[in-house]
Design a protein around this motif. Structure first.
Motif, PDB file in Angstrom:
ATOM      1  N   UNK A  41       0.835  -1.215   0.000  1.00 46.93           N
ATOM      2  CA  UNK A  41       0.000   0.000   0.000  1.00 46.93           C
ATOM      3  C   UNK A  41       0.871   1.267   0.000  1.00 46.93           C
ATOM      4  N   UNK A  42       2.045   1.162   0.615  1.00 47.59           N
ATOM      5  CA  UNK A  42       2.943   2.321   0.626  1.00 47.59           C
ATOM      6  C   UNK A  42       3.422   2.688  -0.779  1.00 47.59           C
ATOM      7  N   UNK A  43       3.265   1.771  -1.727  1.00 53.87           N
ATOM      8  CA  UNK A  43       3.685   2.062  -3.107  1.00 53.87           C
ATOM      9  C   UNK A  43       2.611   2.810  -3.893  1.00 53.87           C
ATOM     10  N   UNK A  44       1.435   2.935  -3.310  1.00 51.82           N
ATOM     11  CA  UNK A  44       0.339   3.581  -4.020  1.00 51.82           C
ATOM     12  C   UNK A  44       0.697   5.038  -4.347  1.00 51.82           C
ATOM     13  N   UNK A  45       0.747   5.342  -5.639  1.00 55.95           N
ATOM     14  CA  UNK A  45       1.085   6.701  -6.086  1.00 55.95           C
ATOM     15  C   UNK A  45       2.549   7.082  -5.919  1.00 55.95           C
ATOM     16  N   UNK A  46       3.361   6.144  -5.467  1.00 56.33           N
ATOM     17  CA  UNK A  46       4.786   6.411  -5.191  1.00 56.33           C
ATOM     18  C   UNK A  46       5.545   6.715  -6.486  1.00 56.33           C
ATOM     19  N   UNK A  47       6.251   7.843  -6.484  1.00 55.69           N
ATOM     20  CA  UNK A  47       7.002   8.245  -7.683  1.00 55.69           C
ATOM     21  C   UNK A  47       8.355   7.544  -7.683  1.00 55.69           C
ATOM     22  N   UNK A  48       8.439   6.523  -8.536  1.00 51.16           N
ATOM     23  CA  UNK A  48       9.651   5.705  -8.544  1.00 51.16           C
ATOM     24  C   UNK A  48      10.294   5.668  -9.923  1.00 51.16           C
ATOM     25  N   UNK A  49      11.613   5.760  -9.939  1.00 49.86           N
ATOM     26  CA  UNK A  49      12.352   5.595 -11.197  1.00 49.86           C
ATOM     27  C   UNK A  49      12.465   4.103 -11.510  1.00 49.86           C
ATOM     28  N   UNK A 103      17.456  15.792  -7.158  1.00 46.79           N
ATOM     29  CA  UNK A 103      16.587  16.928  -7.475  1.00 46.79           C
ATOM     30  C   UNK A 103      15.110  16.591  -7.247  1.00 46.79           C
ATOM     31  N   UNK A 104      14.844  15.406  -6.705  1.00 45.31           N
ATOM     32  CA  UNK A 104      13.475  14.968  -6.358  1.00 45.31           C
ATOM     33  C   UNK A 104      12.523  14.910  -7.546  1.00 45.31           C
ATOM     34  N   UNK A 105      13.071  14.602  -8.715  1.00 45.10           N
ATOM     35  CA  UNK A 105      12.228  14.303  -9.881  1.00 45.10           C
ATOM     36  C   UNK A 105      11.395  13.062  -9.550  1.00 45.10           C
ATOM     37  N   UNK A 106      12.015  12.144  -8.825  1.00 45.06           N
ATOM     38  CA  UNK A 106      11.320  10.971  -8.297  1.00 45.06           C
ATOM     39  C   UNK A 106      11.665  10.869  -6.815  1.00 45.06           C
ATOM     40  N   UNK A 107      10.836  10.124  -6.054  1.00 44.00           N
ATOM     41  CA  UNK A 107      11.122   9.974  -4.631  1.00 44.00           C
ATOM     42  C   UNK A 107      12.024   8.777  -4.357  1.00 44.00           C
ATOM     43  N   UNK A 108      11.925   7.764  -5.255  1.00 47.35           N
ATOM     44  CA  UNK A 108      12.694   6.558  -4.994  1.00 47.35           C
ATOM     45  C   UNK A 108      13.119   5.835  -6.248  1.00 47.35           C
ATOM     46  N   UNK A 109      13.791   4.713  -6.034  1.00 49.80           N
ATOM     47  CA  UNK A 109      14.256   3.852  -7.127  1.00 49.80           C
ATOM     48  C   UNK A 109      14.441   2.471  -6.541  1.00 49.80           C
ATOM     49  N   UNK A 110      14.776   1.505  -7.393  1.00 50.72           N
ATOM     50  CA  UNK A 110      15.052   0.170  -6.888  1.00 50.72           C
ATOM     51  C   UNK A 110      16.295  -0.380  -7.559  1.00 50.72           C
ATOM     52  N   UNK A 111      17.169  -0.991  -6.760  1.00 50.57           N
ATOM     53  CA  UNK A 111      18.428  -1.559  -7.244  1.00 50.57           C
ATOM     54  C   UNK A 111      18.993  -2.505  -6.190  1.00 50.57           C
ATOM     55  N   UNK A 112      19.903  -3.378  -6.583  1.00 46.82           N
ATOM     56  CA  UNK A 112      20.555  -4.222  -5.571  1.00 46.82           C
ATOM     57  C   UNK A 112      21.396  -3.374  -4.606  1.00 46.82           C
ATOM     58  N   UNK A 113      21.565  -3.865  -3.387  1.00 46.98           N
ATOM     59  CA  UNK A 113      22.333  -3.126  -2.372  1.00 46.98           C
ATOM     60  C   UNK A 113      23.749  -2.812  -2.863  1.00 46.98           C
ATOM     61  N   UNK A 114      24.331  -3.736  -3.642  1.00 43.88           N
ATOM     62  CA  UNK A 114      25.705  -3.524  -4.124  1.00 43.88           C
ATOM     63  C   UNK A 114      25.813  -2.262  -4.993  1.00 43.88           C
ATOM     64  N   UNK A 115      24.780  -1.985  -5.785  1.00 44.49           N
ATOM     65  CA  UNK A 115      24.797  -0.768  -6.611  1.00 44.49           C
ATOM     66  C   UNK A 115      24.410   0.467  -5.803  1.00 44.49           C
ATOM     67  N   UNK A 116      23.511   0.268  -4.835  1.00 42.80           N
ATOM     68  CA  UNK A 116      23.122   1.393  -3.971  1.00 42.80           C
ATOM     69  C   UNK A 116      24.374   1.899  -3.253  1.00 42.80           C
ATOM     70  N   UNK A 117      25.261   0.942  -2.922  1.00 46.87           N
ATOM     71  CA  UNK A 117      26.502   1.320  -2.262  1.00 46.87           C
ATOM     72  C   UNK A 117      27.518   1.904  -3.257  1.00 46.87           C
ATOM     73  N   UNK A 118      27.854   1.159  -4.315  1.00 46.97           N
ATOM     74  CA  UNK A 118      28.935   1.616  -5.200  1.00 46.97           C
ATOM     75  C   UNK A 118      28.559   2.882  -5.980  1.00 46.97           C
TER      76      UNK A 118
END
Ligand code: X2X
Length: 341
Positions: A172-180, A212-227
């Motif tokens: 439900x938290x994804x409802x309307x969520x601006x995600x890349x 720049x908050x064009x989107x609020x979030x994104x999804x990726x593996x932790x390894x890329x979130x880190x590197x």
């Protein structure tokens, strides 16, 4: 050759490469000695195991071909976005490229099949499937489009959702969520099925889009979130493991076939060996990356995978994609991982 001409040649090389400096130095072999001077490019940071291991493979190829095959490595979107690099690969401006199967699906539709939500339980299902019948099926389709995919995929990883303004705890938290999401119909479809508002953005633009908050979030593996340092511009990460993603090592078929068979074998063997090493690097990294990211301030949220999967089912996601992929491909996937719909 006098020292003077050598220096001038080297200078020329440096200037030519100055906009995008290759990681593999050609200085260990005489200038212009290579019979085949090819480029390999990717979207990943220089510290990511994908770049580290492909750079090593390129160095081994140079050595094992006695300098005949030189592969310059251009990581981190130096040659453009994934979409740009795919065009370059197809035209022959780029000879080698690693690309997520899901993005490749814009050209080879079945290539996004490994991204079906929650398809693989864990890596003990991923590798036998992608090294086995499903991988063979996808590679066969890739071959029909003027590209050649090496047998061993490189790991990207299980993907997790990061956000800036609030944590994603439930579907439900994804409802309307601006995600890349990356450029791929499956990605867009999946996040629409979750009720989110997905925007297609190439990885080369993701850090800035978050900043720049064009989107609020994104999804990726932790390894890329880190590197890729995405923790600098995100606050929360929800451990959803919503899909597994990997990179095909792709060659422009014409350029690859221009290599004599013995050189082709060396290139393929070395990049396949590096893929296996890269999978192990990520497995090791996965044991420590959560602690690393927590230390950098990212807040972790655990989620109930069954709830997220249930949302996709209810939205008709599995039925839709079963139809799109067709009975043969879907059946091959289900044979490996069990019933999905
Ligand atoms: O674009 C992404 O998010 C990335 C880096 O994971 C892919 O290559 C699909």
């Amino acid at each position: 050759m006098t020292i003077k001409t050598t220096r001038r040649r080297l200078l020329g090389t440096t200037v030519a490469a100055s906009t995008a400096f290759p990681l593999v130095s050609i200085l260990s072999w005489p200038a212009n000695a290579a019979e085949f001077s090819y480029k390999y490019a990717n979207n990943s940071p220089v510290t990511h195991p994908l770049t580290v291991r492909t750079t090593e493979a390129a160095a081994r190829v140079l050595e094992k071909t006695s300098g005949k095959v030189e592969i310059k490595v251009f990581p981190n979107n130096q040659l453009g976005s994934d979409t740009d690099m795919l065009s370059q690969l197809r035209s022959g401006a780029l000879e080698f490229f690693t690309l997520s199967g899901l993005i490749l699906s814009t050209l080879v539709p079945v290539a996004s099949i490994n991204g079906v939500g929650f398809a693989f339980k864990d890596y003990s299902q991923v590798w036998p499937t992608m090294d086995g019948a499903l991988g063979t099926l996808v590679r066969g389709e890739i071959a029909k489009r003027g590209l050649y995919a090496f047998a061993k995929m490189y790991d990207n990883g299980y993907r997790q959702i990061t956000s800036a303004s609030k944590p994603v705890k439930t579907p439900e938290d994804l409802s309307g969520f601006k995600i890349r999401v990356p450029a791929s119909p499956l990605w867009t479809s999946m996040f629409k099925a979750f009720g989110a508002s997905p925007t297609t953005i190439n990885f080369s633009e993701v850090y800035t889009a978050l900043q720049t908050h064009v989107v609020d979030g994104q999804e990726n593996p932790l390894s890329l979130i880190d590197t890729a340092k995405l923790y600098e511009v995100q606050k929360y990460v929800a451990i959803t493991n919503h899909m597994w993603d990997g990179f095909w090592f792709l060659a422009n078929k014409k350029a690859f076939e221009a290599l004599p068979a013995n050189l082709r074998e060396i290139v393929e063997a070395e990049f396949n060996a590096s893929a296996v090493a890269e999978r192990e690097d990520l497995a090791k990294m996965n044991q420590t990356v959560e602690t690393t990211l927590k230390g950098k301030g990212l807040q972790f949220v655990n989620t109930d995978a069954a709830a997220f999967r249930g949302t996709l089912k209810k939205a008709g996601f599995y039925e839709e994609w079963k139809g799109k992929f067709g009975a043969e491909a879907w059946g091959t996937l289900e044979k490996a991982v069990g019933s999905l719909s």
